[in-house]
Design an enzyme around this catalytic site. Structure first.
Site, PDB file in Angstrom:
ATOM      1  N   ASP A 229      45.916  74.790  46.021  1.00  0.00           N
ATOM      2  CA  ASP A 229      46.736  75.061  44.840  1.00  0.00           C
ATOM      3  C   ASP A 229      48.157  74.573  45.034  1.00  0.00           C
ATOM      4  OD1 ASP A 229      45.218  76.240  42.729  1.00  0.00           O
ATOM      5  OD2 ASP A 229      44.813  77.902  44.088  1.00  0.00           O
TER       6      ASP A 229
ATOM      7  N   HIS B  41      29.754  77.471  38.788  1.00  0.00           N
ATOM      8  CA  HIS B  41      29.541  78.216  40.022  1.00  0.00           C
ATOM      9  C   HIS B  41      28.889  77.326  41.080  1.00  0.00           C
ATOM     10  CE1 HIS B  41      28.647  82.022  42.139  1.00  0.00           C
ATOM     11  NE2 HIS B  41      27.696  81.287  42.669  1.00  0.00           N
TER      12      HIS B  41
ATOM     13  N   GLU C 242      50.987  79.567  47.708  1.00  0.00           N
ATOM     14  CA  GLU C 242      50.307  78.461  47.025  1.00  0.00           C
ATOM     15  C   GLU C 242      50.979  78.082  45.711  1.00  0.00           C
ATOM     16  OE1 GLU C 242      46.201  79.619  46.276  1.00  0.00           O
ATOM     17  OE2 GLU C 242      46.770  81.662  45.837  1.00  0.00           O
TER      18      GLU C 242
ATOM     19  N   CYS D 259      44.991  77.717  54.851  1.00  0.00           N
ATOM     20  CA  CYS D 259      43.579  77.951  54.547  1.00  0.00           C
ATOM     21  C   CYS D 259      43.026  77.034  53.458  1.00  0.00           C
ATOM     22  CB  CYS D 259      43.314  79.416  54.196  1.00  0.00           C
ATOM     23  SG  CYS D 259      44.121  79.936  52.689  1.00  0.00           S
TER      24      CYS D 259
HETATM   25  C1  PEP Z   1      43.987  77.242  48.115  1.00  0.00           C
HETATM   26  O1  PEP Z   1      44.477  77.256  46.984  1.00  0.00           O
HETATM   27  O2  PEP Z   1      44.329  76.418  49.007  1.00  0.00           O
HETATM   28  C2  PEP Z   1      42.938  78.200  48.485  1.00  0.00           C
HETATM   29  C3  PEP Z   1      42.493  78.308  49.717  1.00  0.00           C
HETATM   30  O3  PEP Z   1      42.430  78.971  47.510  1.00  0.00           O
HETATM   31  P1  PEP Z   1      41.330  78.495  46.422  1.00  0.00           P
HETATM   32  O4  PEP Z   1      40.832  77.130  46.823  1.00  0.00           O
HETATM   33  O5  PEP Z   1      40.274  79.541  46.443  1.00  0.00           O
HETATM   34  O6  PEP Z   1      42.143  78.475  45.175  1.00  0.00           O
HETATM   35 MG    MG Z   2      44.190  78.952  45.718  1.00  0.00          MG
END
Ligand code: PEP
Ligand code: MG
Length: 510
Positions: free
Chosen positions: A430, A173, A406, A477
């Site tokens: 991802d 975490h 993703e 994102c």
């Molecule tokens: C991603 O996979 O780009 C994403 C924003 O989600 P996380 O990093 O939370 O998997």
């Molecule tokens: Mg992700």
């Protein structure tokens, strides 16, 4: 000569600062409690536990403080004549050993929680809890044997440049939070070599800590930090002139406040999985609603995209009892869990819908691979809406539902998905790992993990084209949204918005 400590476990990034070595309370030699003092100690303990309900203690820990086993064990130890501190430490070790010994990963992980809770009680008993994190000077590098989930909540990240620990894993975490804050971490370091006040250069990418470097070395390193974080003015200008919208990623209401103060046009990704982690049970609809509503209100009228639980993968949720998987990133994760546990998913959706009455909220589904996952999720959203309507509960009837793109599968059917959803958000973290078949946390294959690799870039191009054909907006994102080169690529490819960690926003909005 500068000493260099190396490891092979880290969260990337460059930072420098002064070592703040955390010293946890150690077993003292307090006098035993006389029988007549015992009632008084018991009361002290009870009031201490009752008084621990500050926001810096995780709800999981609060639950644990209510657990009769813990309290009873502590009280029995006191009854046997142990000093309170000794009683708490012995109870922690006894219960933790029992949990670790039962051969179950979930239980073993709870052992750390028990130790964490008890450490907090001991610190409070010793009167040293307040100064562990409260008076961290600016530009500190925190050095600790180990950091616990509750530590991250107590830490003022604005003062912490980096974390260095002897124990811990990159999927903990602490590391997830540090990563989202852009704070590098080096784990597995022989911290005995570091003294409080030493000057440290921390290179997360190389998993390296340099102690008391020469001035020249510091200068070169400082330039590296500049290159690491700074988006050149010409790119900033391109971003501003291209009209691309700049949102922020957030994992807490605090993050949102910081992002809005820093000029974000809204929140492009509100990660909700932290609500599900580091606790024994699952958050109720009511608890979620309270937090989502606070999150929406903290946006002060700006839009917020709330992502449904992206749990599984590297984000363990003890309350869910997911069987151990050989390939968790290819297993029960995110929407797959949501659809297999509709009651859990609906509680989250209802909470989000209820919060939508207080601002502009969008729902985002993570880890989509097939169209039928979207139709199934949307059917559950509609069911929740009907329920809320029937009970006269206000919500935004026109709420937009979109997806994270993703997975390679989602890219390949993005034309079909585009017809079902209101928006796309490309998760490059991802997407890069799945397109390149390179674990996002494995430094041995980091040479393949490049969001601008032609394969990933083509995938992004396909998604933008599919979105453009039906006129839905597409954002990015993943962490790449904050990378100067990638930013330029996204602007030129026709992405509508970027969502990035708030420290990266400055200079991108007018
Ligand atoms: C991603 O996979 O780009 C994403 C924003 O989600 P996380 O990093 O939370 O998997
Ligand atoms: Mg992700």
């Amino acid at each position: 000569m500068t000493s260099i400590l190396k490891s092979n476990s880290s969260v990337g990034g460059l930072a420098m600062g002064t070592a703040r070595v955390l010293v946890r309370g150690t077993r003292g030699s307090e006098a035993r409690i006389l029988p007549e003092a015992m009632d008084c100690e018991r009361e002290r303990l009870r009031s201490l536990i009752a008084g621990s309900s500050s926001p810096d203690i995780f709800s999981a820990h609060l639950e644990m403080l209510d657990d009769p086993l813990l309290l009873e064990t502590i009280e029995n130890n006191i009854a046997e004549g142990m000093a309170p501190r000794e009683a708490v430490e012995a109870a922690a070790e006894g219960i933790a050993a029992m949990l670790s010994g039962c051969g179950d990963d979930y239980m073993a992980a709870r052992a750390d929680d028990v130790r964490d809770v008890c450490r907090g009680i001991v610190e409070s008993l010793c009167g040293d809890s307040s100064n562990q994190f409260a008076d961290i000077p600016d530009d500190s590098v925190l050095v600790a044997e180990e950091l616990f989930p509750s530590d991250t909540a107590r830490m003022d990240f604005s003062k912490v440049r980096a974390l260095v620990t002897r124990k811990g894993s990159v999927t903990s975490h602490v590391c997830i939070i540090a990563r989202s804050r852009g704070v590098p971490v080096v784990l597995g370091v022989d911290i005995d070599a570091i003294k409080d006040g030493d000057y440290l250069l921390v290179d997360g990418g190389r998993a390296e800590v340099r102690i008391n470097p020469a001035e020249k070395e510091t200068e070169t390193f400082r330039k590296g930090i500049g290159n690491d974080n700074t988006v050149p003015e010409e790119i900033r200008r391109l971003v501003r002139e291209s009209g691309i919208r700049i949102f922020a990623n957030a994992g807490s209401v605090e993050d949102i406040k910081e992002a809005i103060a820093g000029g974000a046009e809204g929140i492009g990704l509100f990660r909700t999985e932290f609500l599900f982690m580091d606790r024994n049970g699952l958050p109720s609809e009511e608890e979620q609603y309270r937090i989502y509503r606070q999150a929406v209100e903290a946006c002060e009228g700006r839009p917020i995209t709330i992502r449904t639980m992206d749990i599984g993968g590297d984000k363990a949720v003890p309350g869910l009892d997911i069987p151990k998987e050989d390939n968790p990133f290819l297993g029960m994760r995110a929407i797959r869990i949501s659809l297999s546990r509709p009651e859990l998913f609906k509680a989250q959706i209802r909470a989000i819908l209820r919060a939508s009455a207080y601002g502009t909220v969008r729902i985002m589904l993570p880890m989509i691979t097939r169209v039928d996952e979207v139709t199934a999720a949307k059917a559950l959203v509609s069911e929740c809406m009907e329920g809320l309507k029937a009970s006269g509960t206000p919500f935004d009837n026109d709420i937009k539902v979109g997806i994270m793109v993703e997975t390679p599968a989602a890219v390949l059917v993005s034309d079909l998905l585009a017809q079902e959803v209101d928006f796309f958000s490309i998760g490059t973290n991802d997407l890069t790992q799945y397109v390149m078949a390179a674990d996002r946390g494995n430094s041995s294959v980091s040479y393949l993990y490049n969001p601008l690799d032609p394969a990933v870039a083509r995938a992004v191009g396909m998604v933008v084209e599919a979105a453009g054909k039906v006129g839905i907006p597409v954002g990015v994102c993943g962490e790449a949204a904050a990378d100067a080169k990638a930013m330029e690529f996204f602007c030129r490819t026709g992405v509508d918005s970027l969502s990035l960690a708030s420290p990266s926003i400055s200079g991108l909005t007018t």
